[in-house]
Design a protein around this motif. Structure first.
Motif, PDB file in Angstrom:
ATOM      1  N   THR A   1      -4.136   1.252  -2.430  1.00  0.00           N
ATOM      2  CA  THR A   1      -4.799   1.983  -1.345  1.00  0.00           C
ATOM      3  C   THR A   1      -5.737   1.077  -0.560  1.00  0.00           C
ATOM      4  N   LEU A   2      -5.763   1.276   0.758  1.00  0.00           N
ATOM      5  CA  LEU A   2      -6.630   0.535   1.663  1.00  0.00           C
ATOM      6  C   LEU A   2      -7.702   1.486   2.190  1.00  0.00           C
TER       7      LEU A   2
ATOM      8  N   TYR B   1       0.820  -1.211   0.000  1.00  0.00           N
ATOM      9  CA  TYR B   1       0.000   0.000   0.000  1.00  0.00           C
ATOM     10  C   TYR B   1       0.856   1.262   0.000  1.00  0.00           C
TER      11      TYR B   1
ATOM     12  N   LEU C   1       0.565  -4.184   7.880  1.00  0.00           N
ATOM     13  CA  LEU C   1       0.816  -2.753   7.732  1.00  0.00           C
ATOM     14  C   LEU C   1       2.042  -2.304   8.511  1.00  0.00           C
TER      15      LEU C   1
ATOM     16  N   SER D   1      -8.578  -1.917  -1.914  1.00  0.00           N
ATOM     17  CA  SER D   1      -8.685  -2.952  -0.889  1.00  0.00           C
ATOM     18  C   SER D   1      -9.550  -2.361   0.211  1.00  0.00           C
ATOM     19  N   THR D   2     -10.344  -3.195   0.893  1.00  0.00           N
ATOM     20  CA  THR D   2     -11.385  -2.655   1.760  1.00  0.00           C
ATOM     21  C   THR D   2     -11.343  -3.198   3.182  1.00  0.00           C
ATOM     22  N   VAL D   3     -11.721  -2.308   4.112  1.00  0.00           N
ATOM     23  CA  VAL D   3     -11.835  -2.657   5.525  1.00  0.00           C
ATOM     24  C   VAL D   3     -13.184  -2.157   6.027  1.00  0.00           C
TER      25      VAL D   3
ATOM     26  N   LEU E   1      -4.653  -6.249  10.761  1.00  0.00           N
ATOM     27  CA  LEU E   1      -3.789  -5.990   9.610  1.00  0.00           C
ATOM     28  C   LEU E   1      -2.340  -5.801  10.047  1.00  0.00           C
TER      29      LEU E   1
ATOM     30  N   ASP F   1     -12.513  -7.067   2.373  1.00  0.00           N
ATOM     31  CA  ASP F   1     -11.256  -7.802   2.521  1.00  0.00           C
ATOM     32  C   ASP F   1     -10.921  -8.048   3.988  1.00  0.00           C
ATOM     33  N   TYR F   2     -11.220  -7.039   4.822  1.00  0.00           N
ATOM     34  CA  TYR F   2     -10.979  -7.153   6.261  1.00  0.00           C
ATOM     35  C   TYR F   2     -12.184  -6.567   6.991  1.00  0.00           C
TER      36      TYR F   2
ATOM     37  N   LEU G   1      -3.677   5.111   2.875  1.00  0.00           N
ATOM     38  CA  LEU G   1      -4.795   4.635   3.680  1.00  0.00           C
ATOM     39  C   LEU G   1      -5.892   5.691   3.591  1.00  0.00           C
TER      40      LEU G   1
ATOM     41  N   LYS H   1     -14.604  -1.597  -3.629  1.00  0.00           N
ATOM     42  CA  LYS H   1     -14.003  -2.833  -4.153  1.00  0.00           C
ATOM     43  C   LYS H   1     -14.065  -2.856  -5.674  1.00  0.00           C
TER      44      LYS H   1
END
Length: 281
Positions: A207-208, A16, A256, A226-228, A253, A240-241, A19, A221
């Protein structure tokens, strides 16, 4: 940019570069009560300022939020005219921000992460600034993408650009019923994400994205992020998380921090570098 090059040197093999964080019910918990007060203010605005029948307001408010990402966007799609600044003043300006307390735990977590950190919120700039101030996180983010960023005054709508037309389906990947378009750009619609990427110079696949809304997560997504999902420990489609709390970020995570921990172990990395962030609200 010197700032970006510094990050590339610090974490040359990191998955990444950035964020991306939502604000409300993400950086602080839903249990704070601030969102409930916000909903109350929105309903009062609909009754007192737009003269919508009070008995219809609760269901209408919930439906518009579901279909358009914000009740405000839904109201504009239905043809209601109002001043955006006055709306935000009524809805956010009267919030009991004292419900929010400084969060030194989250501040330490954010400062320990040597990545660009950017805010991406549907809320107005003043609200975002006040929330960050109350939480003690003003200096944790390099940039802020908010309502004014996505909806500048006197903007000219490009007829060829994607609008916020939706279906009413909670799954944004299933769009089978078209509703009236809204002139307001906001999450969970892809045009809002694409504008944010351009404004903050974000590369989606590097990027998260952290958000409490499953619809925002699902669109994110689709754009390559990437997704939380924050506020729920169970993963869903497009997630994803999943974190019960933003405070669980290190446990969920750990990757990171892997490069940081390794460099600290090798004695060739100063953790102070990770806290050099700038705010451009």
């Amino acid at each position: 940019m010197e700032y970006e090059n510094g990050y590339q040197q610090q974490i040359p093999t990191s998955k990444y570069e950035c964020l991306l964080f939502d604000v409300d019910d993400t950086l602080y918990p839903l249990s704070s009560g601030l969102s409930a007060q916000c909903t109350k203010n929105i309903r009062e605005y609909m009754v007192n300022e737009l003269h919508i029948e009070e008995t219809k307001v609760p269901e209408m408010c919930a439906t518009l939020y579901r279909d358009y990402g914000t009740t405000m966007a839904g109201l504009r799609a239905l043809g209601y005219e109002f001043d955006y600044d006055e709306y935000h003043s009524f809805v956010h300006g009267r919030l009991p921000y004292e419900y929010l307390k400084p969060d030194p735990v989250l501040r330490t977590l954010l400062h320990s992460l040597p990545y660009r950190k950017v805010i991406f919120s549907n809320a107005n700039e003043a609200h975002v600034a006040e929330v960050l101030h109350r939480l003690g996180l003003e200096d944790c983010f390099e940039d802020v993408i908010c309502f004014e960023s996505l909806n500048p005054k006197n903007q000219i709508i490009n007829s060829d650009s994607p609008k916020s037309s939706v279906t009413g389906n909670d799954d944004v990947s299933k769009r089978d019923v078209v509703l009236p378009e809204s002139p307001i750009v906001c999450k969970p619609f892809e045009n809002a994400f694409q504008q944010a990427f351009k404004m903050a110079k974000i590369t989606p696949h590097k990027t998260l994205f952290f958000d409490d809304s499953i619809r925002n997560i699902q669109t994110a997504k689709l754009t390559g992020l990437s997704t939380v999902l924050v506020g729920c420990s169970q993963r869903k489609k497009g997630v994803d998380y999943a974190l019960e709390s933003i405070h669980n970020i290190r446990e969920a995570l750990p990757e990171l921090w892997e490069l940081v921990d390794q460099k600290l172990k090798d004695g060739c990395y100063s953790q102070e570098i990770g806290i050099e962030t700038r705010v451009q609200a």
